[in-house]
Design a protein around this motif. Structure first.
Motif, PDB file in Angstrom:
ATOM      1  N   GLU A 160      -6.875 144.943 104.886  1.00  0.00           N
ATOM      2  CA  GLU A 160      -5.823 144.949 105.911  1.00  0.00           C
ATOM      3  C   GLU A 160      -4.929 143.722 105.791  1.00  0.00           C
ATOM      4  OE1 GLU A 160      -5.398 144.750 110.797  1.00  0.00           O
ATOM      5  OE2 GLU A 160      -7.362 145.023 109.874  1.00  0.00           O
ATOM      6  N   THR A 161      -5.526 142.544 105.611  1.00  0.00           N
ATOM      7  CA  THR A 161      -4.722 141.321 105.519  1.00  0.00           C
ATOM      8  C   THR A 161      -3.895 141.313 104.238  1.00  0.00           C
ATOM      9  OG1 THR A 161      -6.617 140.127 104.551  1.00  0.00           O
ATOM     10  CG2 THR A 161      -6.277 139.951 106.941  1.00  0.00           C
ATOM     11  N   LYS A 162      -4.439 141.820 103.140  1.00  0.00           N
ATOM     12  CA  LYS A 162      -3.672 141.899 101.898  1.00  0.00           C
ATOM     13  C   LYS A 162      -2.506 142.868 102.038  1.00  0.00           C
ATOM     14  CE  LYS A 162      -5.752 142.185  97.952  1.00  0.00           C
ATOM     15  NZ  LYS A 162      -6.677 142.624  96.880  1.00  0.00           N
ATOM     16  N   ARG A 163      -2.748 143.994 102.719  1.00  0.00           N
ATOM     17  CA  ARG A 163      -1.686 144.986 102.904  1.00  0.00           C
ATOM     18  C   ARG A 163      -0.554 144.416 103.753  1.00  0.00           C
ATOM     19  NH1 ARG A 163      -0.348 147.885 106.938  1.00  0.00           N
ATOM     20  NH2 ARG A 163      -2.269 147.415 108.085  1.00  0.00           N
ATOM     21  N   LYS A 164      -0.905 143.734 104.843  1.00  0.00           N
ATOM     22  CA  LYS A 164       0.108 143.156 105.716  1.00  0.00           C
ATOM     23  C   LYS A 164       0.923 142.097 104.988  1.00  0.00           C
ATOM     24  CE  LYS A 164      -2.092 143.932 110.224  1.00  0.00           C
ATOM     25  NZ  LYS A 164      -2.668 143.265 111.419  1.00  0.00           N
ATOM     26  N   LEU A 165       0.246 141.265 104.201  1.00  0.00           N
ATOM     27  CA  LEU A 165       0.952 140.216 103.462  1.00  0.00           C
ATOM     28  C   LEU A 165       1.874 140.829 102.418  1.00  0.00           C
ATOM     29  CD1 LEU A 165       1.403 137.229 102.881  1.00  0.00           C
ATOM     30  CD2 LEU A 165      -0.556 137.311 101.309  1.00  0.00           C
ATOM     31  N   ALA A 166       1.383 141.836 101.713  1.00  0.00           N
ATOM     32  CA  ALA A 166       2.209 142.487 100.686  1.00  0.00           C
ATOM     33  C   ALA A 166       3.428 143.151 101.311  1.00  0.00           C
ATOM     34  CB  ALA A 166       1.378 143.512  99.917  1.00  0.00           C
ATOM     35  N   SER A 167       3.240 143.788 102.460  1.00  0.00           N
ATOM     36  CA  SER A 167       4.347 144.459 103.139  1.00  0.00           C
ATOM     37  C   SER A 167       5.406 143.458 103.593  1.00  0.00           C
ATOM     38  CB  SER A 167       3.818 145.243 104.344  1.00  0.00           C
ATOM     39  OG  SER A 167       4.861 145.834 105.073  1.00  0.00           O
ATOM     40  N   GLU A 168       4.950 142.306 104.090  1.00  0.00           N
ATOM     41  CA  GLU A 168       5.885 141.294 104.594  1.00  0.00           C
ATOM     42  C   GLU A 168       6.626 140.602 103.462  1.00  0.00           C
ATOM     43  OE1 GLU A 168       6.903 138.868 108.286  1.00  0.00           O
ATOM     44  OE2 GLU A 168       6.397 140.920 107.749  1.00  0.00           O
ATOM     45  N   THR A 169       5.970 140.446 102.313  1.00  0.00           N
ATOM     46  CA  THR A 169       6.568 139.669 101.229  1.00  0.00           C
ATOM     47  C   THR A 169       7.402 140.511 100.269  1.00  0.00           C
ATOM     48  OG1 THR A 169       4.549 139.902  99.881  1.00  0.00           O
ATOM     49  CG2 THR A 169       4.744 137.928 101.258  1.00  0.00           C
ATOM     50  N   LEU A 170       7.287 141.833 100.307  1.00  0.00           N
ATOM     51  CA  LEU A 170       7.974 142.677  99.325  1.00  0.00           C
ATOM     52  C   LEU A 170       9.475 142.412  99.287  1.00  0.00           C
ATOM     53  CD1 LEU A 170       8.097 145.017  97.303  1.00  0.00           C
ATOM     54  CD2 LEU A 170       8.282 146.585  99.252  1.00  0.00           C
TER      55      LEU A 170
END
Length: 238
Positions: free
Chosen positions: A147-157
């Motif tokens: 979940e934390t990796k997904r949120k970070l990836a979504s925010e940084t894309l």
């Protein structure tokens, strides 16, 4: 003819009736989409206009540009949450492996008994309960990491696309800032896959990152979405 030259010529044919700052980016977007040049699109767009389903745009008019909307970025806190989850996973794995090593024979008996008839020997009941807790905790830890990796990836894309467009690469997770968004409305004759031409109106979403620091770092505009006036989405770029 080289692909870059073809793209340049295609963009040159997209002559809009307005000369706003957004026009060159939109010209390049429709030209690259028409050529299915995903390599070029990947540099400045998280959406595409797929010729096989959406059609082909060769000219357009910008009818309006919406006001900029600003949303705070939480890159540093999301990066820390991802690192904390990763550390918790490593600590859990250490505890689980230590328990497994110390109780390996009993764990094997429990697994074998569950596969056979589900009857656990009384002497292994405590091990079964402890091992079940480890498995349940492990699933929760894995979900947290994901979940934390997904949120970070979504925010940084979009932020990464907006900021890192040159020879140097900035670690955007070390910054906070704002994501600036605006909608550009356009009117365009579209050559549909059927061969017919239809007049359509689209709303194109542009976003860029502005990172905080001693000197703010402003990224370039990225196309993150295109939607027709009725609300039907064009094909996302894979």
């Amino acid at each position: 003819m080289s692909r870059s030259l073809a793209l340049t010529l295609a963009a040159a044919t997209l002559i809009g009736c307005s000369s706003t700052p957004e026009q060159p980016l939109l010209q390049q977007f429709f030209a690259a989409s028409r050529l299915r040049d995903n390599t070029t699109l990947a540099g400045f767009a998280a959406a595409s206009f797929e010729p096989g389903t959406d059609g082909i745009v060769t000219t357009f008019t910008i009818t309006s540009v919406g006001a900029e909307q600003r949303t705070p970025l939480a890159l540093k806190s999301l990066a820390k949450a991802a690192e904390d989850a990763k550390a918790a996973d490593a600590e859990f794995t250490r505890r689980k492996d230590a328990y497994q090593t110390e109780n390996l024979d009993a764990i094997k008996r429990v697994i074998a008994a569950e596969r056979a008839n589900g009857k656990i020997p009384p002497k292994d009941a405590a091990v079964r309960a402890a091992w079940s807790r480890f498995l349940e905790e492990g699933a929760g830890v894995a979900r947290k990491v994901s979940e934390t990796k997904r949120k970070l990836a979504s925010e940084t894309l979009v932020v990464d696309m907006s900021i890192n467009n040159g020879p140097t690469h900035l670690d955007v997770t070390k910054y906070d800032g704002e994501l600036v968004s605006k909608d550009v409305s356009i009117a365009a004759p579209v050559r549909l896959p059927s061969g017919q031409t239809a007049q359509r109106n689209y709303r194109v979403t542009l976003q860029r990152a502005v990172l905080s620091g001693d000197t703010p770092i402003a990224g370039r505009w990225i196309i993150t979405g295109i939607r027709d006036a009725s609300g039907s989405a064009a094909t996302p770029r894979s």
